[in-house]
Scaffold this motif. Sequence first.
Motif, PDB file in Angstrom:
ATOM      1  N   PRO A  36       0.827  -1.216   0.000  1.00 51.11           N
ATOM      2  CA  PRO A  36       0.000   0.000   0.000  1.00 51.11           C
ATOM      3  C   PRO A  36       0.861   1.265   0.000  1.00 51.11           C
ATOM      4  CG  PRO A  36      -0.882  -1.585   1.542  1.00 51.11           C
ATOM      5  CD  PRO A  36       0.439  -2.139   1.081  1.00 51.11           C
ATOM      6  N   GLY A  37       0.568   2.167  -0.920  1.00 44.63           N
ATOM      7  CA  GLY A  37       1.283   3.424  -0.984  1.00 44.63           C
ATOM      8  C   GLY A  37       2.668   3.352  -1.588  1.00 44.63           C
ATOM      9  N   LYS A  38       3.027   2.189  -2.104  1.00 47.51           N
ATOM     10  CA  LYS A  38       4.359   2.031  -2.686  1.00 47.51           C
ATOM     11  C   LYS A  38       4.258   1.579  -4.131  1.00 47.51           C
ATOM     12  CE  LYS A  38       6.838   0.964   1.591  1.00 47.51           C
ATOM     13  NZ  LYS A  38       7.802   0.027   2.238  1.00 47.51           N
ATOM     14  N   GLN A  39       5.358   1.740  -4.857  1.00 48.87           N
ATOM     15  CA  GLN A  39       5.402   1.297  -6.235  1.00 48.87           C
ATOM     16  C   GLN A  39       5.592  -0.215  -6.300  1.00 48.87           C
ATOM     17  OE1 GLN A  39       8.520   3.645  -8.152  1.00 48.87           O
ATOM     18  NE2 GLN A  39       6.989   5.098  -8.884  1.00 48.87           N
ATOM     19  N   ARG A  40       5.154  -0.779  -7.410  1.00 46.60           N
ATOM     20  CA  ARG A  40       5.379  -2.205  -7.633  1.00 46.60           C
ATOM     21  C   ARG A  40       6.873  -2.439  -7.778  1.00 46.60           C
ATOM     22  NH1 ARG A  40       1.578  -5.353 -11.858  1.00 46.60           N
ATOM     23  NH2 ARG A  40       0.096  -4.170 -10.573  1.00 46.60           N
ATOM     24  N   GLU A  41       7.363  -3.505  -7.120  1.00 48.15           N
ATOM     25  CA  GLU A  41       8.792  -3.795  -7.179  1.00 48.15           C
ATOM     26  C   GLU A  41       9.026  -5.256  -7.529  1.00 48.15           C
ATOM     27  OE1 GLU A  41      10.919  -3.545  -3.470  1.00 48.15           O
ATOM     28  OE2 GLU A  41       9.523  -4.875  -2.427  1.00 48.15           O
TER      29      GLU A  41
END
Length: 115
Positions: A41-46
Amino acid sequence: QVQLVESGGGLVQPGGSLRLSCAASGIIFGRNYMGWYRQAPGKQRELVADITRSGNINYVASVKGRFTISRAGDKNTLFLQMNSLRPEDTAVYYCTVNYAYQNYWGPGTQVTVSS
């Protein structure tokens, strides 16, 4: 029609294990790029782990020694064995395959690591 479907996610306590599967239809695995990504949540896909066309395997530093990516080519299935899970591993996990110069993604499976 190419379709990827992930399974195996769920709620697990810290230190626990899960095994994710990605079943592919409409393609033949062969020597295609494939991998697991995640998005918190709230982060870029990595990137979590991948297998390149030449067969090299890569892991993001945070999961090295804990996660293992593998494939069953005869079953067109990609796996991610996750051990020693941590709360920061909580995310939606996606599998991806590059086939015929197109990237295909599954809908994702939720992994929640919490006590």
